[in-house]
Enzyme design. Structure first.
Site, mmCIF file in Angstrom:
data_model
loop_
_atom_site.group_PDB
_atom_site.id
_atom_site.type_symbol
_atom_site.label_atom_id
_atom_site.label_comp_id
_atom_site.label_asym_id
_atom_site.label_seq_id
_atom_site.Cartn_x
_atom_site.Cartn_y
_atom_site.Cartn_z
ATOM 1 N N GLU A 239 0.785 -1.612 0.453
ATOM 2 C CA GLU A 239 -0.109 -0.594 0.263
ATOM 3 C C GLU A 239 1.110 1.223 0.270
ATOM 4 O OE1 GLU A 239 -2.594 -0.164 -0.643
ATOM 5 O OE2 GLU A 239 -2.845 -2.835 -0.329
ATOM 6 N N HIS A 242 2.110 2.222 -3.483
ATOM 7 C CA HIS A 242 0.906 2.809 -3.925
ATOM 8 C C HIS A 242 1.072 4.197 -3.407
ATOM 9 C CE1 HIS A 242 -1.374 -0.591 -5.800
ATOM 10 N NE2 HIS A 242 -1.787 -1.074 -4.791
#
Ligand SMILES: [Zn+2]
Length: 323
Positions: A239, A242
């Site tokens: 994550e 990202h």
């Protein structure tokens, strides 16, 4: 989990300072932000996972890439960012949402949070990024703890949901350089989610309010967590990838421009478990199943490529650095 990246250099464990634990129950006013599902980046859904596997997050279809556009307009700045040797140390605000005290209620201990920061530092060693835990908050809020509604596989029920808005309005701290991490219970549908850096810049349609910026994790995905095959802390690594502008390695499948990184082979679809030798595209190279930006088990993923490191550094310069 192989803690060595492609550069085979493990980051020194950073000093950890944990701030005062706070319980926040202040009521907040709900607003109506631009629903992420209606924006230029479409949150296209959650892929169906084979039995025993969990999708890491949801999929986005990207019509244009704000970073590619920035690089085209800022050649020398982009080249400097790609060549920079300095390490950017990112302050982390870590927000534990708990149903009640005790680990079954999601009350992740400080030691486990420190281990998660260590996992991030090992994974990003060589990319030019390090992480420093600045503060931990603890919020007892059963409604926020069960952060995803019953229709959890539909991104409309977590991205931009009323629960996410209230939680983040109450807890989000800092600016574009601050990494806010939230832990809660996300159920069996997915392990976490993040927003892309340009979602807040206006480079991709109406900007989202800054309080959305950050990473949400299921508390059982932290190192030593209860999730079988996903309990080594690599959900956070994925994550945060990202959060620093990386797409999935299977973005655009076998078609150009793929994930917009040159040294990650094309991949037709997410890889689950650890399918060594999987090769789904005619282009050169087997699928990058050991890459942190695929969907394989934590024990299977161990690297970012140099090209991903460059993309993250340029993303930082373009969309996060305050100069
Ligand atoms: Zn993802």
């Amino acid at each position: 989990m192989n803690l060595l990246t492609r550069w085979s250099r493990r980051a020194a464990v950073v000093g950890v300072s944990v701030g005062l634990a706070v319980a926040t129950t202040t009521p907040v006013t709900a607003v109506s932000p631009v629903a992420p599902s209606e924006r230029c980046t479409d949150y296209a859904g959650v892929v169906k996972a084979p039995k025993g596997a969990i999708p890491r997050d949801d999929l986005v279809s990207v019509k244009k890439d704000p970073l590619v556009e920035w690089v085209a307009d800022h050649r020398s700045q982009a080249a400097a960012a790609a060549d920079a040797d300095a390490t950017v140390t990112i302050p982390v605000q870590f927000h534990v949402i708990r149903k009640e005290n005790g680990q079954g209620g999601g009350d992740v201990p400080d030691a486990q949070i420190a281990e998660q920061i260590d996992v991030l530092n090992a994974a990003f060693a060589g990319t030019g990024f390090a992480f420093d835990l600045e503060r931990v908050t603890r919020t007892t809020q059963p409604e926020w703890f069960n952060l995803i509604g019953a229709q959890g596989a539909d991104p409309r029920y977590f991205r931009g949901s009323g629960k996410e808005v209230k939680m983040k309005q109450a807890l989000h701290t800092g600016d574009s350089e601050t990494l806010n991490i939230y832990t809660a219970s996300l159920g069996q549908f997915l392990l976490g989610w993040a927003y892309l850096p340009w979602d807040f810049s206006g480079a991709n349609g109406e900007p989202l309010p800054r309080y959305f910026d950050g990473v949400v994790l299921d508390y059982r995905s932290l190192p030593g967590g209860a999730f079988t095959n996903y309990g080594e802390g690599d959900t956070a690594t994925h994550e945060v990838g990202h959060w620093l502008g990386l797409y999935h390695t299977f973005q655009n499948g076998c078609s150009e421009p793929g994930d917009r990184v040159d040294d990650t082979p094309y991949e037709a679809s997410p890889a689950f478990q650890c399918p060594v030798g999987r090769d789904t595209c005619p282009a050169e190279g087997v699928d990058p199943i050991t890459n942190f930006m695929d969907y394989t088990y934590d024990a299977c993923m161990s690297e970012f490529t140099p090209g991903q490191g460059v993309r993250m550094s340029q993303t930082w310069e373009a969309f996060r650095s305050l100069g």
